[in-house]
Write a protein that holds these residues in place. Structure first.
Motif, short mmCIF file in Angstrom:
data_model
loop_
_atom_site.label_atom_id
_atom_site.label_comp_id
_atom_site.label_asym_id
_atom_site.label_seq_id
_atom_site.Cartn_x
_atom_site.Cartn_y
_atom_site.Cartn_z
N ILE A 1 -15.72 -9.75 17.62
CA ILE A 1 -15.19 -10.81 16.74
C ILE A 1 -15.19 -10.34 15.28
O ILE A 1 -14.23 -10.53 14.53
N HIS A 2 -16.27 -9.68 14.89
CA HIS A 2 -16.35 -9.11 13.54
C HIS A 2 -15.20 -8.11 13.34
O HIS A 2 -14.51 -8.12 12.31
N THR A 3 -14.96 -7.27 14.35
CA THR A 3 -13.91 -6.25 14.25
C THR A 3 -12.53 -6.91 14.11
O THR A 3 -11.72 -6.51 13.27
N LEU B 1 -21.31 -15.94 11.03
CA LEU B 1 -21.40 -14.94 12.12
C LEU B 1 -22.78 -14.26 12.14
O LEU B 1 -23.28 -13.90 13.20
N ILE B 2 -23.39 -14.14 10.97
CA ILE B 2 -24.73 -13.53 10.91
C ILE B 2 -25.76 -14.53 11.42
O ILE B 2 -26.66 -14.18 12.20
N ARG B 3 -25.59 -15.79 11.02
CA ARG B 3 -26.50 -16.84 11.53
C ARG B 3 -26.44 -16.90 13.05
O ARG B 3 -27.46 -16.94 13.73
N ALA C 1 -9.93 0.25 16.05
CA ALA C 1 -10.59 -0.71 15.16
C ALA C 1 -12.09 -0.77 15.44
O ALA C 1 -12.90 -0.93 14.52
N ALA C 2 -12.46 -0.63 16.70
CA ALA C 2 -13.87 -0.81 17.07
C ALA C 2 -14.73 0.42 16.78
O ALA C 2 -15.95 0.30 16.70
N PHE C 3 -14.11 1.58 16.64
CA PHE C 3 -14.90 2.81 16.47
C PHE C 3 -14.55 3.58 15.19
O PHE C 3 -14.29 4.77 15.23
N THR C 4 -14.52 2.85 14.07
CA THR C 4 -14.24 3.57 12.81
C THR C 4 -15.44 3.50 11.87
O THR C 4 -15.28 3.42 10.66
N LEU D 1 -10.64 -10.74 19.93
CA LEU D 1 -11.26 -12.07 19.87
C LEU D 1 -11.36 -12.70 21.26
O LEU D 1 -12.41 -13.23 21.64
N THR D 2 -10.28 -12.62 22.01
CA THR D 2 -10.30 -13.28 23.32
C THR D 2 -11.18 -12.51 24.31
O THR D 2 -11.86 -13.11 25.14
N LEU D 3 -11.17 -11.17 24.18
CA LEU D 3 -12.02 -10.36 25.06
C LEU D 3 -13.51 -10.70 24.85
O LEU D 3 -14.30 -10.71 25.80
#
Ligand code: GRG
Length: 274
Positions: free
Chosen positions: A76-78, A181-183, A39-42, A118-120
Protein backbone atom coordinates in the motif's frame (compact mmCIF):
# COMPACT_ATOMS: atom_id res chain seq x y z
CA UNK A 1 24.06 0.91 15.46
CA UNK A 2 22.75 1.43 11.93
CA UNK A 3 19.11 0.67 11.06
CA UNK A 4 20.07 -1.88 8.35
CA UNK A 5 22.29 -3.77 10.81
CA UNK A 6 19.91 -3.67 13.76
CA UNK A 7 17.02 -4.98 11.62
CA UNK A 8 19.12 -7.22 9.33
CA UNK A 9 17.09 -10.37 10.04
CA UNK A 10 13.69 -8.67 9.66
CA UNK A 11 14.73 -6.84 6.49
CA UNK A 12 15.99 -10.11 4.99
CA UNK A 13 12.69 -11.83 5.82
CA UNK A 14 10.64 -8.97 4.32
CA UNK A 15 12.77 -8.93 1.14
CA UNK A 16 12.63 -12.71 0.74
CA UNK A 17 8.87 -13.00 1.30
CA UNK A 18 8.05 -9.99 -0.88
CA UNK A 19 10.27 -11.23 -3.70
CA UNK A 20 8.82 -14.73 -3.66
CA UNK A 21 5.22 -13.48 -3.41
CA UNK A 22 5.63 -11.05 -6.29
CA UNK A 23 7.65 -13.55 -8.36
CA UNK A 24 4.70 -15.92 -8.26
CA UNK A 25 2.83 -13.17 -10.11
CA UNK A 26 4.94 -13.54 -13.26
CA UNK A 27 1.86 -14.41 -15.21
CA UNK A 28 0.61 -12.51 -18.25
CA UNK A 29 0.49 -9.62 -18.89
CA UNK A 30 4.16 -9.45 -17.91
CA UNK A 31 4.38 -5.66 -18.23
CA UNK A 32 2.22 -4.86 -15.18
CA UNK A 33 4.07 -7.38 -12.99
CA UNK A 34 7.33 -5.82 -14.11
CA UNK A 35 6.07 -2.34 -13.17
CA UNK A 36 4.85 -3.60 -9.77
CA UNK A 37 8.18 -5.28 -9.01
CA UNK A 38 10.09 -2.21 -10.16
CA UNK A 39 8.13 -0.03 -7.74
CA UNK A 40 8.47 -2.52 -4.88
CA UNK A 41 12.23 -3.08 -5.17
CA UNK A 42 13.83 0.33 -5.63
CA UNK A 43 15.41 0.68 -2.23
CA UNK A 44 12.74 1.67 0.29
CA UNK A 45 13.63 1.55 3.97
CA UNK A 46 10.79 -0.91 4.73
CA UNK A 47 10.06 1.17 7.84
CA UNK A 48 6.38 0.16 8.01
CA UNK A 49 6.79 -3.63 7.62
CA UNK A 50 9.67 -3.60 10.12
CA UNK A 51 7.36 -1.77 12.51
CA UNK A 52 4.61 -4.38 11.99
CA UNK A 53 7.02 -7.21 12.84
CA UNK A 54 8.43 -5.40 15.87
CA UNK A 55 5.01 -4.50 17.28
CA UNK A 56 4.04 -8.16 16.91
CA UNK A 57 7.19 -9.28 18.72
CA UNK A 58 6.62 -6.78 21.54
CA UNK A 59 3.17 -8.36 22.08
CA UNK A 60 4.62 -11.87 22.20
CA UNK A 61 4.01 -12.89 18.56
CA UNK A 62 6.33 -14.43 15.97
CA UNK A 63 7.36 -12.89 12.62
CA UNK A 64 5.26 -15.42 10.70
CA UNK A 65 2.13 -14.25 12.58
CA UNK A 66 2.55 -10.74 11.16
CA UNK A 67 4.30 -11.20 7.82
CA UNK A 68 1.15 -10.93 5.65
CA UNK A 69 0.16 -7.68 7.35
CA UNK A 70 3.72 -6.36 7.03
CA UNK A 71 3.92 -7.13 3.29
CA UNK A 72 0.43 -5.81 2.58
CA UNK A 73 1.19 -2.46 4.25
CA UNK A 74 4.42 -2.17 2.25
CA UNK A 75 2.43 -2.77 -0.97
CA UNK A 76 0.00 0.00 0.00
CA UNK A 77 2.87 2.35 0.83
CA UNK A 78 4.47 1.49 -2.55
CA UNK A 79 1.23 2.17 -4.45
CA UNK A 80 0.86 5.54 -2.71
CA UNK A 81 4.33 6.59 -3.84
CA UNK A 82 3.74 5.42 -7.44
CA UNK A 83 0.54 7.47 -7.62
CA UNK A 84 2.01 10.41 -5.71
CA UNK A 85 4.77 10.75 -8.36
CA UNK A 86 2.27 10.96 -11.24
CA UNK A 87 1.96 14.21 -13.24
CA UNK A 88 -1.52 14.85 -11.81
CA UNK A 89 -0.16 14.76 -8.25
CA UNK A 90 3.45 15.63 -7.35
CA UNK A 91 4.80 15.19 -10.90
CA UNK A 92 8.13 13.75 -9.76
CA UNK A 93 10.43 12.20 -12.36
CA UNK A 94 12.62 10.46 -9.79
CA UNK A 95 11.92 8.25 -6.78
CA UNK A 96 14.70 6.96 -4.51
CA UNK A 97 17.28 8.20 -7.02
CA UNK A 98 15.79 6.20 -9.90
CA UNK A 99 13.22 7.04 -12.59
CA UNK A 100 9.71 7.07 -11.11
CA UNK A 101 7.46 4.18 -12.15
CA UNK A 102 5.55 6.28 -14.73
CA UNK A 103 8.83 7.49 -16.28
CA UNK A 104 9.97 3.91 -16.77
CA UNK A 105 6.67 2.23 -17.72
CA UNK A 106 4.39 5.07 -18.86
CA UNK A 107 1.57 6.81 -17.04
CA UNK A 108 -1.20 4.30 -17.76
CA UNK A 109 0.92 1.38 -16.53
CA UNK A 110 1.94 3.28 -13.39
CA UNK A 111 -1.70 4.03 -12.54
CA UNK A 112 -2.62 0.39 -13.10
CA UNK A 113 0.44 -0.92 -11.23
CA UNK A 114 -0.56 1.25 -8.24
CA UNK A 115 -4.12 -0.06 -8.38
CA UNK A 116 -2.83 -3.62 -8.65
CA UNK A 117 -0.49 -3.20 -5.64
CA UNK A 118 -3.32 -1.79 -3.55
CA UNK A 119 -5.78 -4.54 -4.40
CA UNK A 120 -3.15 -7.28 -4.07
CA UNK A 121 -2.51 -6.07 -0.51
CA UNK A 122 -6.10 -6.92 0.43
CA UNK A 123 -5.90 -10.29 -1.32
CA UNK A 124 -2.89 -11.13 0.87
CA UNK A 125 -4.57 -9.83 4.04
CA UNK A 126 -7.51 -12.15 3.46
CA UNK A 127 -5.11 -15.06 4.10
CA UNK A 128 -4.57 -14.10 7.77
CA UNK A 129 -5.78 -16.68 10.26
CA UNK A 130 -8.05 -16.90 12.19
CA UNK A 131 -10.62 -15.30 9.88
CA UNK A 132 -11.98 -12.95 12.58
CA UNK A 133 -8.47 -11.53 13.01
CA UNK A 134 -8.18 -11.07 9.23
CA UNK A 135 -11.46 -9.12 9.13
CA UNK A 136 -10.35 -6.77 11.94
CA UNK A 137 -6.93 -6.17 10.35
CA UNK A 138 -8.50 -5.67 6.90
CA UNK A 139 -10.91 -3.09 8.31
CA UNK A 140 -8.19 -1.18 10.17
CA UNK A 141 -5.87 -1.11 7.14
CA UNK A 142 -8.65 -0.17 4.70
CA UNK A 143 -9.63 2.73 6.98
CA UNK A 144 -6.03 3.90 7.37
CA UNK A 145 -5.36 3.77 3.63
CA UNK A 146 -8.67 5.33 2.61
CA UNK A 147 -10.58 8.54 2.83
CA UNK A 148 -10.49 8.49 6.66
CA UNK A 149 -6.72 8.06 6.48
CA UNK A 150 -4.00 8.47 3.83
CA UNK A 151 -6.26 9.52 0.94
CA UNK A 152 -8.15 12.01 3.14
CA UNK A 153 -4.82 13.53 4.23
CA UNK A 154 -3.58 13.73 0.66
CA UNK A 155 -6.75 15.56 -0.44
CA UNK A 156 -6.54 18.00 2.50
CA UNK A 157 -2.90 18.63 1.56
CA UNK A 158 -3.75 19.24 -2.11
CA UNK A 159 -6.61 21.56 -1.23
CA UNK A 160 -4.41 23.72 0.97
CA UNK A 161 -1.27 23.61 -1.16
CA UNK A 162 -1.59 27.27 -2.21
CA UNK A 163 -2.02 28.75 1.26
CA UNK A 164 0.18 29.07 4.31
CA UNK A 165 -0.99 26.41 6.73
CA UNK A 166 -1.27 26.74 10.50
CA UNK A 167 0.41 24.24 12.83
CA UNK A 168 -3.00 22.66 13.52
CA UNK A 169 -3.57 22.19 9.77
CA UNK A 170 -0.13 20.62 9.36
CA UNK A 171 -0.85 18.27 12.25
CA UNK A 172 -4.20 17.28 10.74
CA UNK A 173 -2.70 16.54 7.31
CA UNK A 174 0.28 14.65 8.71
CA UNK A 175 -1.83 12.52 11.05
CA UNK A 176 -3.87 11.35 8.08
CA UNK A 177 -1.51 11.39 5.10
CA UNK A 178 1.56 9.84 6.74
CA UNK A 179 0.53 8.99 10.28
CA UNK A 180 -2.42 6.72 9.54
CA UNK A 181 -0.34 4.04 7.77
CA UNK A 182 2.34 4.11 10.48
CA UNK A 183 -0.27 3.97 13.25
CA UNK A 184 -1.96 0.98 11.58
CA UNK A 185 1.41 -0.75 11.14
CA UNK A 186 1.88 -0.79 14.91
CA UNK A 187 -1.75 -1.83 15.41
CA UNK A 188 -1.55 -4.62 12.80
CA UNK A 189 1.52 -6.12 14.47
CA UNK A 190 -0.24 -6.09 17.83
CA UNK A 191 -3.47 -7.57 16.41
CA UNK A 192 -1.50 -10.29 14.60
CA UNK A 193 0.02 -11.30 17.95
CA UNK A 194 -3.42 -11.48 19.60
CA UNK A 195 -2.60 -8.55 21.91
CA UNK A 196 -4.71 -7.61 24.94
CA UNK A 197 -6.87 -4.45 24.93
CA UNK A 198 -4.27 -2.66 27.06
CA UNK A 199 -1.44 -3.67 24.72
CA UNK A 200 -3.47 -2.48 21.71
CA UNK A 201 -4.10 0.90 23.36
CA UNK A 202 -0.41 1.42 24.09
CA UNK A 203 0.63 0.27 20.63
CA UNK A 204 -1.85 2.67 18.99
CA UNK A 205 -0.45 5.52 21.08
CA UNK A 206 3.10 4.52 20.07
CA UNK A 207 2.07 4.38 16.38
CA UNK A 208 0.37 7.78 16.50
CA UNK A 209 3.37 9.52 18.06
CA UNK A 210 5.80 7.72 15.76
CA UNK A 211 3.72 8.56 12.67
CA UNK A 212 3.70 12.28 13.40
CA UNK A 213 7.39 12.22 14.36
CA UNK A 214 8.09 10.51 11.02
CA UNK A 215 6.55 13.42 9.10
CA UNK A 216 8.26 16.09 11.21
CA UNK A 217 11.69 14.48 10.72
CA UNK A 218 10.99 13.93 7.00
CA UNK A 219 10.16 17.63 6.69
CA UNK A 220 13.35 18.58 8.53
CA UNK A 221 15.31 16.48 6.01
CA UNK A 222 13.43 18.00 3.01
CA UNK A 223 13.12 21.53 4.46
CA UNK A 224 9.43 21.30 3.67
CA UNK A 225 6.04 21.02 5.45
CA UNK A 226 6.53 21.78 9.15
CA UNK A 227 9.74 23.68 8.34
CA UNK A 228 7.67 26.32 6.57
CA UNK A 229 6.14 27.39 9.87
CA UNK A 230 8.57 26.16 12.51
CA UNK A 231 12.21 27.13 12.72
CA UNK A 232 14.79 24.35 12.89
CA UNK A 233 15.00 24.32 16.72
CA UNK A 234 11.20 24.24 17.09
CA UNK A 235 10.85 21.42 14.55
CA UNK A 236 13.59 19.33 16.20
CA UNK A 237 11.97 19.91 19.62
CA UNK A 238 8.59 18.81 18.26
CA UNK A 239 10.11 15.62 16.84
CA UNK A 240 11.97 14.94 20.11
CA UNK A 241 8.80 15.41 22.17
CA UNK A 242 6.86 12.98 19.98
CA UNK A 243 9.64 10.41 20.08
CA UNK A 244 9.80 10.61 23.89
CA UNK A 245 6.01 10.07 24.02
CA UNK A 246 6.24 7.10 21.63
CA UNK A 247 8.92 5.44 23.77
CA UNK A 248 6.93 6.08 26.93
CA UNK A 249 3.89 4.35 25.40
CA UNK A 250 5.82 1.08 25.07
CA UNK A 251 7.70 1.22 28.39
CA UNK A 252 5.38 -1.41 29.85
CA UNK A 253 6.41 -3.99 27.22
CA UNK A 254 9.88 -4.17 28.75
CA UNK A 255 12.80 -5.71 26.84
CA UNK A 256 10.53 -7.01 24.06
CA UNK A 257 9.97 -3.41 22.98
CA UNK A 258 13.68 -2.59 22.58
CA UNK A 259 13.39 -2.64 18.76
CA UNK A 260 10.44 -0.22 18.96
CA UNK A 261 12.57 2.13 21.05
CA UNK A 262 15.36 1.75 18.48
CA UNK A 263 12.90 2.58 15.64
CA UNK A 264 11.81 5.74 17.43
CA UNK A 265 15.43 6.77 18.09
CA UNK A 266 16.28 6.03 14.45
CA UNK A 267 14.00 8.91 13.39
CA UNK A 268 15.95 11.27 15.63
CA UNK A 269 19.27 9.93 14.35
CA UNK A 270 18.18 10.71 10.77
CA UNK A 271 18.09 14.43 11.56
CA UNK A 272 21.11 14.45 13.88
CA UNK A 273 23.46 15.86 11.23
CA UNK A 274 21.02 18.29 9.62
C1 GRG B 1 -4.92 7.53 -5.18
C2 GRG B 1 -4.28 9.09 -7.10
C3 GRG B 1 -4.01 8.52 -5.76
C4 GRG B 1 -2.93 8.94 -5.09
C5 GRG B 1 -2.51 8.46 -3.79
C6 GRG B 1 -2.25 8.86 -1.01
C7 GRG B 1 -1.24 9.35 -1.95
C8 GRG B 1 -1.44 9.34 -3.39
C9 GRG B 1 -0.12 9.86 -1.54
C10 GRG B 1 0.19 10.00 -0.12
C11 GRG B 1 1.37 9.22 0.20
C12 GRG B 1 2.53 10.04 0.57
C13 GRG B 1 3.45 10.53 -0.49
C14 GRG B 1 2.76 10.24 1.87
C15 GRG B 1 3.96 10.88 2.37
C16 GRG B 1 4.58 9.90 3.31
C17 GRG B 1 6.07 9.80 3.20
C18 GRG B 1 6.88 10.74 4.01
C19 GRG B 1 6.59 8.87 2.43
C20 GRG B 1 8.00 8.46 2.37
O1 GRG B 1 8.12 7.31 3.18
P1 GRG B 1 9.49 6.54 3.41
O2 GRG B 1 10.56 7.52 3.80
O3 GRG B 1 9.80 5.99 1.94
O4 GRG B 1 9.26 5.41 4.34
P2 GRG B 1 10.75 4.79 1.48
O5 GRG B 1 11.33 5.30 0.17
O6 GRG B 1 11.81 4.53 2.51
O7 GRG B 1 9.86 3.63 1.26
Amino acid sequence: MKYEIFFKKQLALIERELRSSLRARQTRPLSIHRAMRYAAFTGGKRFRPVLVLMACEACGGKPQDAILGALAIELIHTYSLVHDDLPALDNDAMRRGKPACHKKFGEANAILAGDALLTLAFEWLSGIQPAARAVRILREIATAAGVRGMIGGQVADLESSDKKKTLAEHNFISRFKTGALIRVSALTGALAAGATARELKNMIRYGECLGLAFQVTDDILDQDGYCRILNKTQAVRKAARLITKAKKAVEGFGAKARPLVFLADFLMQRIAHE
